[in-house]
Scaffold this active site. Structure first.
Site, short mmCIF file in Angstrom:
data_model
loop_
_atom_site.label_atom_id
_atom_site.label_comp_id
_atom_site.label_asym_id
_atom_site.label_seq_id
_atom_site.Cartn_x
_atom_site.Cartn_y
_atom_site.Cartn_z
N LYS A 258 0.85 -1.20 0.00
CA LYS A 258 0.00 0.00 0.00
C LYS A 258 0.88 1.25 0.00
CE LYS A 258 -0.33 0.16 5.06
NZ LYS A 258 -1.22 0.23 6.22
N ARG B 126 -10.39 0.64 14.97
CA ARG B 126 -10.45 1.28 13.65
C ARG B 126 -11.48 0.54 12.81
NH1 ARG B 126 -4.34 2.03 11.47
NH2 ARG B 126 -4.92 -0.04 10.75
N HIS C 53 -6.44 -6.87 13.07
CA HIS C 53 -5.16 -6.14 13.11
C HIS C 53 -4.84 -5.77 14.55
CE1 HIS C 53 -1.87 -4.19 11.10
NE2 HIS C 53 -2.17 -2.98 11.57
N ARG D 198 0.87 -11.00 7.41
CA ARG D 198 0.93 -9.80 6.58
C ARG D 198 2.21 -9.03 6.92
NH1 ARG D 198 -4.06 -9.52 9.00
NH2 ARG D 198 -3.38 -7.65 10.12
N TYR E 145 17.21 30.25 7.36
CA TYR E 145 16.23 31.11 7.99
C TYR E 145 16.39 31.16 9.51
CZ TYR E 145 13.57 31.18 3.59
OH TYR E 145 13.17 31.36 2.29
N CYS F 256 14.57 23.93 4.70
CA CYS F 256 13.63 24.78 3.95
C CYS F 256 12.75 23.93 3.03
CB CYS F 256 14.40 25.81 3.14
SG CYS F 256 15.56 26.78 4.13
N ASP G 204 12.75 23.52 -0.19
CA ASP G 204 13.40 22.77 -1.27
C ASP G 204 14.92 22.74 -1.14
OD1 ASP G 204 12.42 25.41 -3.57
OD2 ASP G 204 13.83 25.44 -1.88
#
Length: 372
Positions: A34, A128, A159, A215, A259, A306, A308
Site C-alpha cells: 500500500k 479502527r 489487526h 501480513r 532562515y 527549507c 526545497d
C-alpha cells in the site's frame, strides 16, 4: 543523473521477504504494498515480492488494487479500506478480493457486483476498521446468507494495536478475541478460509498469531516496526536517499545559516547545499538534529531545513558542486538510517519513507545474479 533520488535495492527487498516468510513456514505470506509500496514504488516492488515467493499482495484501497492490476499483476490480491460508493464491480472484474467490515458494507459490495470471493474483518480491539461487538454477529449472519447465494468466503482477519510491544496485554486479548470470532463463524456453518492476524511485528515476535497467513509490511522494507522492539531477525533497509550538492562555499566563523539563523558557524568551514527539503517530504523538524553522509563521514545538517533545500556542514572535507551526499541508507558503511532520521524528526520510519516525493526520483537497482 537526477539532482535527488531515492535508490531502492530490490535484491535486499527480496531477501527480506524470504527471511520473513521463513519465520512462519506453516503460513502463507502477504507482502503489503500500500501507499506506493511505502514510498518504494508499487510496480517494481510488487514484482519483486512475487519473485521472492509472496503468496499474496495487500493494499489499502481499491484504487491501489486496480493500479496494481494495471501493471500486469495477476496473483492473489486483497484490499481492505473503502468508503461508500467504491467501485466494487471493478474489483470483481479484475479479480481483486475485498474486505467487508460490517453487514452494511457487505450489502454494498453485493449490490454493486456479485463478488465471488470476499474476506471479513473483525475489530478485536484496535478501534479502527472491522466489525466490533454485536456488529460481528450481524456480519456473520449476513455472510452466511451471502455464501448461500454463491459468494465464497476466503478469509477472516484482524489487526493488532500493540504488536510492536510484544509484552503488551492487548496482544493476548486481541488474539483471544480473534479466536472467538473465528469460532462464531464456524458455529454459523461457515469455514473461515485464511485466518490472519499477524502484522510485521507479530510475525517477528508472536508465533501463536501466525495462523494461516501473515501480513508483512514495514519489515519487508528492512525497517523495524519500532526501534525499541526486541528481535533478532536480519533485515536490510531497502531505500537510500541521495542528492547532488547544488552549491559549495567556504564561510568564516560567525556565519548564520538559513532562515532565522538557528545555526551560526563556530569556525571557518565548508557548507554544502542539498537541493531537497520539506517539499520533498524531508521533515523540517529534523533541523539541527539530523546528519548526512559525505565522503565517508557523517556531517551535520545545519540551519533550518527549507521547502526545497537544506545545508550540511562539510568541515574541511574537499567538496564540489555535483558531489553526492547520502541522507540515509542501510547504515552498513556508517551512514545515517531512515530510523535515525525519524528519531531526529520526532516521527517513525514509516513516515520518513512513505512521505518522500516532489523532485525526488525513485530508482530501482537489482543484480540479476543475486535474484533467485
Amino acid at each position: 543523473m537526477p539532482q535527488a533520488w531515492a535508490e531502492v535495492d530490490l535484491d535486499a527487498y527480496r531477501e527480506n521477504v524470504r527471511t520473513l516468510a521463513a519465520l512462519a513456514p506453516g503460513a502463507q505470506l502477504m507482502a503489503v504494498v500500500k501507499a506506493n509500496a511505502y514510498g518504494h514504488g508499487l510496480a517494481p516492488v510488487a514484482r519483486a515480492a512475487r519473485e521472492a515467493g509472496a503468496d499474496w499482495l495487500g493494499v489499502a484501497t481499491l484504487d491501489e488494487a486496480l493500479a496494481l492490476r494495471a501493471t500486469g499483476d495477476e496473483g492473489p490480491l486483497l484490499c481492505w479500506l473503502a468508503a461508500p460508493g467504491a467501485d466494487f464491480a471493478a474489483a470483481a472484474r479484475h479479480d481483486v478480493e475485498v474486505t467487508a467490515s460490517s453487514a452494511e458494507q457487505l450489502g454494498e459490495i453485493l449490490a454493486a457486483s456479485q463478488v465471488p470471493r470476499i474476506q471479513l474483518k473483525v475489530d478485536t480491539g484496535l478501534g479502527r476498521n472491522g466489525a466490533f461487538g454485536d456488529q460481528w454477529s450481524d456480519l456473520v449472519a449476513a455472510a452466511a446468507r451471502a455464501t448461500a447465494d454463491g459468494v465464497r468466503l476466503t478469509g477472516v482477519w484482524s489487526h493488532l494495536a500493540c504488536g510492536d510491544e510484544p509484552d503488551h496485554p492487548a496482544n493476548d486479548a486481541q488474539e483471544a478475541r480473534f479466536r472467538e470470532a473465528v469460532d462464531e463463524l464456524r458455529a454459523a456453518g461457515l469455514e473461515p478460509g485464511l485466518r490472519h492476524l499477524a502484522n510485521s511485528a507479530a510475525l517477528m515476535t508472536r508465533p501463536s498469531a501466525h495462523f494461516d497467513l501473515v501480513r508483512a509490511g514495514i519489515a519487508t522494507y528492512g525497517l523495524p516496526p519500532d526501534p525499541a522492539m526486541p528481535h533478532d531477525v536480519p533485515l536490510t533497509p531497502v531505500m537510500s536517499l541521495r542528492a547532488r550538492l547544488a552549491a559549495v562555499k567556504r564561510v568564516p566563523a560567525g556565519q548564520g545559516v538559513s532562515y532565522g539563523y538557528r545555526h551560526v558557524t563556530d569556525r571557518e568551514t565548508t557548507l554544502g547545499l542539498v537541493p531537497i527539503g520539506y517539499g520533498e517530504g524531508v521533515h523540517r523538524a529534523a533541523t539541527g538534529r539530523a546528519h548526512a553522509w559525505f565522503d565517508g563521514h557523517r556531517v551535520p545538517v545545519v540551519g533550518t531545513i527549507c521547502m526545497d533545500q537544506m545545508v550540511v556542514d562539510l568541515g574541511d572535507l574537499p567538496a564540489g558542486r555535483g558531489d553526492v551526499v547520502t541522507l540515509f541508507g542501510p547504515g552498513d558503511a556508517g551512514e545515517p538510517t531512515a530510523v535515525e532520521w525519524a528519531e531526529a524528526s520526532g516521527t517513525i520510519a514509516y513516515e520518513v519513507v512513505t512521505g518522500l516525493g516532489g523532485r525526488i526520483q525513485l530508482t530501482h537497482t537489482a543484480d540479476p545474479g543475486r535474484s533467485r
